[in-house]
Design a protein around this motif. Structure first.
Motif, PDB file in Angstrom:
ATOM      1  N   SER A   3      75.853   6.478   0.365  1.00 26.83           N
ATOM      2  CA  SER A   3      75.081   5.304  -0.042  1.00 26.83           C
ATOM      3  C   SER A   3      73.778   5.782  -0.679  1.00 26.83           C
ATOM      4  O   SER A   3      73.282   6.880  -0.392  1.00 26.83           O
ATOM      5  CB  SER A   3      74.774   4.404   1.157  1.00 26.83           C
ATOM      6  OG  SER A   3      73.755   4.990   1.947  1.00 26.83           O
TER       7      SER A   3
ATOM      8  N   SER B  28      74.079   3.646   6.101  1.00 28.03           N
ATOM      9  CA  SER B  28      74.120   4.971   6.737  1.00 28.03           C
ATOM     10  C   SER B  28      75.240   5.857   6.162  1.00 28.03           C
ATOM     11  O   SER B  28      75.308   7.044   6.447  1.00 28.03           O
ATOM     12  CB  SER B  28      74.320   4.815   8.246  1.00 28.03           C
ATOM     13  OG  SER B  28      75.578   4.212   8.470  1.00 28.03           O
ATOM     14  N   HIS B  29      76.118   5.265   5.337  1.00 29.40           N
ATOM     15  CA  HIS B  29      77.206   6.067   4.726  1.00 29.40           C
ATOM     16  C   HIS B  29      76.583   7.205   3.930  1.00 29.40           C
ATOM     17  O   HIS B  29      75.607   6.998   3.208  1.00 29.40           O
ATOM     18  CB  HIS B  29      78.046   5.165   3.822  1.00 29.40           C
ATOM     19  CG  HIS B  29      79.291   5.835   3.284  1.00 29.40           C
ATOM     20  ND1 HIS B  29      79.259   6.844   2.358  1.00 29.40           N
ATOM     21  CD2 HIS B  29      80.607   5.633   3.552  1.00 29.40           C
ATOM     22  CE1 HIS B  29      80.494   7.238   2.066  1.00 29.40           C
ATOM     23  NE2 HIS B  29      81.329   6.506   2.794  1.00 29.40           N
ATOM     24  N   GLU B  30      77.171   8.381   4.023  1.00 26.97           N
ATOM     25  CA  GLU B  30      76.478   9.522   3.400  1.00 26.97           C
ATOM     26  C   GLU B  30      76.433   9.460   1.877  1.00 26.97           C
ATOM     27  O   GLU B  30      75.605  10.139   1.255  1.00 26.97           O
ATOM     28  CB  GLU B  30      77.020  10.870   3.893  1.00 26.97           C
ATOM     29  CG  GLU B  30      78.464  11.126   3.586  1.00 26.97           C
ATOM     30  CD  GLU B  30      78.844  12.562   3.936  1.00 26.97           C
ATOM     31  OE1 GLU B  30      79.971  12.942   3.607  1.00 26.97           O
ATOM     32  OE2 GLU B  30      78.004  13.281   4.519  1.00 26.97           O
TER      33      GLU B  30
ATOM     34  N   ARG C   8      70.988   6.208   1.880  1.00 27.45           N
ATOM     35  CA  ARG C   8      70.994   7.505   2.548  1.00 27.45           C
ATOM     36  C   ARG C   8      70.474   8.611   1.607  1.00 27.45           C
ATOM     37  O   ARG C   8      69.719   9.505   2.024  1.00 27.45           O
ATOM     38  CB  ARG C   8      72.434   7.767   3.007  1.00 27.45           C
ATOM     39  CG  ARG C   8      72.688   9.079   3.639  1.00 27.45           C
ATOM     40  CD  ARG C   8      72.290   9.143   5.116  1.00 27.45           C
ATOM     41  NE  ARG C   8      72.647  10.451   5.617  1.00 27.45           N
ATOM     42  CZ  ARG C   8      73.819  10.745   6.147  1.00 27.45           C
ATOM     43  NH1 ARG C   8      74.737   9.816   6.327  1.00 27.45           N
ATOM     44  NH2 ARG C   8      74.086  11.972   6.539  1.00 27.45           N
TER      45      ARG C   8
ATOM     46  N   MET D 184      78.937  -0.890   1.078  1.00 22.32           N
ATOM     47  CA  MET D 184      78.719   0.401   1.707  1.00 22.32           C
ATOM     48  C   MET D 184      77.604   0.312   2.733  1.00 22.32           C
ATOM     49  O   MET D 184      76.523  -0.200   2.446  1.00 22.32           O
ATOM     50  CB  MET D 184      78.367   1.418   0.630  1.00 22.32           C
ATOM     51  CG  MET D 184      78.535   2.817   1.124  1.00 22.32           C
ATOM     52  SD  MET D 184      78.277   3.953  -0.195  1.00 22.32           S
ATOM     53  CE  MET D 184      79.962   4.298  -0.590  1.00 22.32           C
ATOM     54  N   ASP D 185      77.885   0.809   3.918  1.00 20.14           N
ATOM     55  CA  ASP D 185      76.869   0.791   4.953  1.00 20.14           C
ATOM     56  C   ASP D 185      75.711   1.714   4.526  1.00 20.14           C
ATOM     57  O   ASP D 185      75.963   2.802   3.990  1.00 20.14           O
ATOM     58  CB  ASP D 185      77.493   1.299   6.260  1.00 20.14           C
ATOM     59  CG  ASP D 185      76.603   0.965   7.429  1.00 20.14           C
ATOM     60  OD1 ASP D 185      76.688  -0.168   7.925  1.00 20.14           O
ATOM     61  OD2 ASP D 185      75.783   1.835   7.811  1.00 20.14           O
TER      62      ASP D 185
ATOM     63  N   GLU E 234      88.059   6.006  -2.418  1.00 24.58           N
ATOM     64  CA  GLU E 234      86.905   5.634  -1.579  1.00 24.58           C
ATOM     65  C   GLU E 234      85.687   5.231  -2.397  1.00 24.58           C
ATOM     66  O   GLU E 234      84.726   4.684  -1.874  1.00 24.58           O
ATOM     67  CB  GLU E 234      86.499   6.829  -0.709  1.00 24.58           C
ATOM     68  CG  GLU E 234      87.183   6.859   0.619  1.00 24.58           C
ATOM     69  CD  GLU E 234      86.655   7.988   1.459  1.00 24.58           C
ATOM     70  OE1 GLU E 234      85.427   8.147   1.585  1.00 24.58           O
ATOM     71  OE2 GLU E 234      87.499   8.738   1.972  1.00 24.58           O
TER      72      GLU E 234
END
Ligand code: PGA
Length: 241
Positions: A79, A75-77, A82, A72-73, A174
């Motif tokens: 993560s 910046s993914h909401e 984040r 997961m990046d 997801e």
């Protein structure tokens, strides 16, 4: 274990925040272990309030989070990186370079686990670690199993955990199936631990973790062997103690 029962979630958050604020007052460059999920939200809100009023100064603190999803990046909401940015790091005066989470996007997961464990050691170890608990007794993403994991490692999430966390994702598909997590050994090395639990849906696991046998099938039960744990419950979570 010190066990305290608060009237509600807000009071729990204030109590937990007070312990973290006291830790920073005692040692400005404390190494703090943080957690994600709904449980720590009130604690973070209370810490943000204390910081805003100048009652606590995070400028020298360093933090390590328990876990992060794999693949997961940051910046993914959804993560955890984040989550921490939104709920705490952007609300207190902590330099972002002082805040670490495992990198779930690393190419080599084993190397990343080793790097993270070494970074905690190099910082001098964790002074105070915040924990929530999963319905299955997990702490961090240390899921029930036949043994206690010693170090930061890559875990396959259980169905219970996927079920509990998929609500945050647009679809169950997801939701990541793997995560990097501090091990039980990593958590047990923290000099102090604050475990916050609320809600009647956690009353059973609270009783098992605090009063039941110490077993890797209830990972949080190992905390009974830690010399400095404060458990902050609300009345509903404490109902079956
Ligand atoms: P929760 O999660 O705070 O969202 O209930 C706790 C956990 O799974 O550790």
């Amino acid at each position: 274990m010190r066990i305290m029962v608060c009237r509600d979630k807000a009071a729990q958050g204030e109590a937990a925040a007070s312990l973290f604020a006291a830790q920073i007052l005692r040692k400005a460059d404390s190494v703090l272990g943080f957690a994600t999920g709904s449980t720590p939200l009130m604690t973070y809100a209370a810490l943000a309030g204390l910081c805003e009023r100048g009652a606590v100064d995070f400028s020298k603190a360093r933090t390590f989070n328990l876990d992060e999803y794999v693949g997961m990046d940051p910046s993914h909401e959804q993560s955890y990186s984040r989550f921490m940015a939104d709920n705490l790091f952007s609300k207190v005066n902590i330099p972002r370079e002082n805040c670490q989470l495992p990198n779930g996007n690393a190419k080599d997961m084993d190397a990343e686990c080793g790097r993270y464990e070494a970074a905690i050691e190099a910082a001098g170890g964790i002074d105070l670690q915040l924990l929530g608990i999963g319905h299955n007794g997990h702490i961090g993403f240390n899921e029930p199993s036949g043994h206690f994991a010693r170090k930061t490692h890559c875990v396959t999430l259980t169905e219970t955990t996927i079920e509990a966390n998929k609500r945050f994702f647009a679809s169950a598909g997801e939701m990541p199936r793997r995560a990097l997590s501090m091990g039980i050994g990593t958590i047990m090395k923290a000099r102090g631990i604050v475990l916050v639990i609320h809600g009647e849906d956690k009353a059973d696991i609270t009783a098992k973790a605090i009063r039941g046998p110490v077993t890797p099938s209830v990972p949080a039960s190992i905390l009974q062997f830690h010399p400095d744990v404060t458990v902050i419950l609300d009345e509903t979570a404490a109902a079956k103690l």
